[in-house]
Write an enzyme that holds these catalytic residues in place. Sequence first.
Site, PDB file in Angstrom:
ATOM      1  N   SER A  94      13.916  -8.239 -11.411  1.00 39.99           N
ATOM      2  CA  SER A  94      13.559  -9.523 -10.802  1.00 39.99           C
ATOM      3  C   SER A  94      14.095 -10.636 -11.688  1.00 39.99           C
ATOM      4  O   SER A  94      15.293 -10.698 -11.946  1.00 39.99           O
ATOM      5  CB  SER A  94      12.035  -9.569 -10.630  1.00 39.99           C
ATOM      6  N   HIS A 118      15.191  -9.074  -6.851  1.00 38.28           N
ATOM      7  CA  HIS A 118      14.499 -10.130  -6.094  1.00 38.28           C
ATOM      8  C   HIS A 118      15.385 -11.364  -6.026  1.00 38.28           C
ATOM      9  O   HIS A 118      16.016 -11.718  -7.012  1.00 38.28           O
ATOM     10  CB  HIS A 118      13.203 -10.534  -6.796  1.00 38.28           C
ATOM     11  N   ASP A 120       5.912  -5.853  -8.920  1.00 40.76           N
ATOM     12  CA  ASP A 120       6.626  -5.032  -7.952  1.00 40.76           C
ATOM     13  C   ASP A 120       7.349  -3.908  -8.703  1.00 40.76           C
ATOM     14  O   ASP A 120       7.925  -4.140  -9.761  1.00 40.76           O
ATOM     15  CB  ASP A 120       7.636  -5.908  -7.191  1.00 40.76           C
TER      16      ASP A 120
END
Lengths: 275, 206
Positions: B17, B44, B137
Amino acid sequence: MPTPNLQHVEMHLLLEGVFQMYGHDFRDYAEASLHRRLNKWLAESRFPGFSEAQGPVLRDPAVFQTLLKGLTVHVTEMFRDPLAFKALREEVIPHLRTYPFLKVWVAGCATGEEAYSLAILLEEEGFKDRYRIYATDIDPEVLTQAKAGIYPLKELQKFTQNYQKAGGKAAFSDYYAASFDLAMLEPRLRERMVFATHNLAVDANFGEMNLVLCRNVLIYFKPNLKARVLELLDASLAPGGFLCLGQKESLDTTPWQKGYQEIAPRSRVYRKRYE
Amino acid sequence: MNKSTTPPWQAVVVGVSMGGLEALKRLLSALPADFPIPILVVQHMDPQSGDGLATILDAFCPIRVKEADAGEQPLAGTVYLAPANYHLLVEPDGCLALSIDPPVNYARPSVDVLFETAAEAHGSKLVGLLLTGAGSDGSRGLRTIQQRGGHTLVQDPTEALAESMPRSALELLKPDAILSLEEMAPRLLDLAQYSPPKGLKPTRLP
Ligand SMILES: C[S@@+](CC[C@H](N)C(=O)[O-])C[C@H]1O[C@@H](n2cnc3c(N)ncnc32)[C@H](O)[C@@H]1O
């Protein structure tokens, strides 16, 4: 032979039963996301496993409705992928303007945002009462929402940004009235829309459309079902008509590639060739 | 490559991310163009960001980097990035799939979605890497990979640009190794039992 995965076997049997009882065919949907949704539905249901769920689903249409709702993905936005709508406005509308009357099909319209986006676009481009939009989906419940044209107000900020990026010509606030936390779209946008249930996996074609949008539906299908649906869309499109797919869907490497021309590289907007 | 040296792995999955561009540049540029296992990546990003990341990484790295297409069969020597605003999933037969299902852990693409579906498809023949990032996540997905017998690697949170993603994974599981970014590529080459073709400089696969 690989060891059979018990859960896959149970899911498969359930989907087979659903097809035979209710005619809804999920057997050729892409499995990874379908399995995730099936598992989510099961976790939220009162059943310990798919085998236990099978009887109630097959016997009780109300239970089946909850499954159907769990299996279909209704995520959508107004002017989702703004650049696609911009391409429609700039590259496709000039061709369609010459038609006396325009027939548009939005296949897999979910809660209707895409169909209303088109109505706004056509109104701004001067089509007035010279068009009709057929908006269809497999799921009758989303069509009820689509007919109402009422959306959570908190979504409208994103819709407005999308509208502007898509080349919108007015103030987006002209198209809805806010009341508490809801936004009601202008009822006149719906005057030229017809909503109907239609299952792309089993139902027949629509006939002689000038513009067909089927976006973010084919990604959920396995190759054989995707081919069936493309055949259906092709049969529903008049020569010289336009087909608009989702940003990650394409006619490349399909038998339909030859019969269509993409209007700009990677626009996912295709024009059907005259024979 | 003859049969006895074929690595058992069917895919490498990577979740990253915040800080991802830099991390991916360093990781992927250290891999040869003929790296023998397909690599699937969720980074992401903003829903509107387009396919710029694949273009940048492809230009920067010897290995081929592209945005994943629905239905394609992943190949060796190729890195597949999840497109902005789509989940990337692995079908039971190993082919790639995309969806616009709702965000998971506020993210679409979501690392958990890739990891869990890849674990389902590949079982113990999967390597999972969780790198720098904010949020959590990927933790559950990495645990699923481990539960199915796959190999799990986590970037050392103390050197990650954003530590919470790797750290939250370490709260949930004990991975096979905690490595610095520098150590990741050598570890992958090791796992892949990679030896460069003799006398040849590795070149890009067509
Ligand atoms: C992810 S939504 C896409 C909505 C919209 N077209 C968009 O791109 O924003 C997919 C829609 O396809 C519908 N759908 C799924 N299978 C279908 C089928 N076999 N026939 C018709 N519609 C289907 C679902 O009910 C859902 O509303």
